[in-house]
Design a protein around this motif. Structure first.
Motif: not given
Ligand code: UDP
Ligand code: MG
Length: 325
Positions: A10, A12, A14, A49, A104, A106, A140, A204, A212-213
């Motif tokens: 996924p 968003y 990015e 997305d 990302d 991670q 977090k 991780r 971060s999204k």
């Molecule tokens: N993502 C998405 N739609 C959204 C928010 C996030 O598809 O509305 C995707 C984002 O591109 C990433 C994944 O979800 O691939 C996880 O997001 P992020 O890494 O920002 O979250 P974190 O790791 O900080 O919890």
């Protein structure tokens, strides 16, 4: 048999990280194919997305560069869980196994090999579990780990420290497609599907680029969705509270009567106190009873499958299973 693997990613907004991680996904696909663990026509499926930046253009250009990169785009931003679901439902028609992973970097891409190995050993769902979260901020980590504990306490079955990095076979996905709810909390729903499953542990990392999204607002919304989608325990808590208040009210009424009998009250105090205590108890218990029925209705309208069959000793009329043969 060499399974066709689709990696579902996924994305968003990015544009910063996609050019960095896309080649890494392809590298892993090549490596696994060379080792003979997956079929050569495996794919990396990006799910855009509803990004507002150049993400979709990047996905399109990647798909022109290499056949193994493909992409779909949601008509608007629907959130991470819906994007993953869209990708998995698309993939289940073409792939034997799918692995969903954030774009990302991670999550350790190298853990895919262990996931595929687990599939070869007969597992249909393999959960990627973070063994350490040192690279996450304290905030977090604290909120996320507290959330998993709260979920467990609320009666929802989740794999501790597992997010949405997981391998799922096409067969498990077909069963999963019968979960028709719109409030998605995938990491809590897959354990309900069952089948043989296991966990693979990985460390991780930090995000390779971009921001971060998942701001706190989205995290809280996901947490709230997780609890209310998987459990009606909060409603039970109201019933429990009602019973507790009813007992307390009974004591309160006794106390008011004794105070009246010993003449320590002004006129009207005893009757007012008794009525307040009585109504408080009755109202909360009634709310709890109503809540029990609402909880049942909630579970019914989800129309989740009531059973899923994993094995048969005979072939049901002509239904051969492309995912496992
Ligand atoms: N993502 C998405 N739609 C959204 C928010 C996030 O598809 O509305 C995707 C984002 O591109 C990433 C994944 O979800 O691939 C996880 O997001 P992020 O890494 O920002 O979250 P974190 O790791 O900080 O919890
Ligand atoms: Mg991330």
């Amino acid at each position: 048999m060499k399974p066709v693997l689709w990696i579902v990613v996924p994305c968003y907004n990015e544009q910063e990280v996609l050019p960095v991680t896309a080649p890494l996904f392809l590298e892993e696909l090549t490596l696994l194919a060379e080792k003979g663990k997956i079929a050569a026509d495996s794919r990396v499926l990006f799910v855009n997305d509803g990004s507002r930046d150049r993400t979709w253009e990047i996905i399109e250009s990647l798909s022109r560069q290499d056949d193994r990169f493909i992409g779909i785009s949601q008509s608007r931003n629907r959130g991470h869980q819906n994007a993953v679901l869209a990708g998995l439902m698309e993939a289940k028609e073409h792939a034997d196994i799918t692995i969903s992973i954030d774009c990302d970097g991670q999550d350790d891409i190298g853990a895919m090999e262990a996931m595929v190995d687990a599939w070869h050993d007969g597992c249909e769902i393999v959960y990627g579990v973070r063994s350490r979260r040192e690279t996450d901020t304290f905030f977090k980590r604290f909120t996320a780990e507290g959330f998993y504990k709260l979920l467990g306490w609320m009666g929802a079955e989740v794999v501790y420290n597992h997010a949405d990095y997981r391998l799922v076979s096409a067969r498990a996905l077909r069963a999963f497609a019968d979960f028709r709810e719109v409030n998605l909390f995938l990491r809590g729903m897959f354990p309900l599907v069952g089948f043989k499953s296991t966990s693979v542990y990985y460390e991780r990392h930090e995000r390779m680029a971009g921001q971060s999204k998942y701001p706190l607002r989205k995290m809280l919304a996901l947490a709230f969705d997780g609890i209310t989608s998987l459990s009606v325990k909060p409603i039970r808590l109201i019933t429990g509270l009602g019973c507790f208040v009813a007992v307390l009210s009974f004591v309160g009424i006794l106390w008011a009567l004794i105070a009246a009998a010993t003449g320590h009250t002004v006129a009207g105090w005893t009757s007012t106190t008794c009525i307040i205590c009585f109504m408080g108890g009755i109202q909360l218990i009634s709310l709890g009873v109503l809540g029990e029925y609402i909880g049942k209705i909630y579970m019914e309208v989800k129309a989740r499958p009531r059973y899923i069959i994993s094995e048969r000793t005979y072939e049901p009329g002509g239904g051969d299973d492309p995912a496992r043969s």
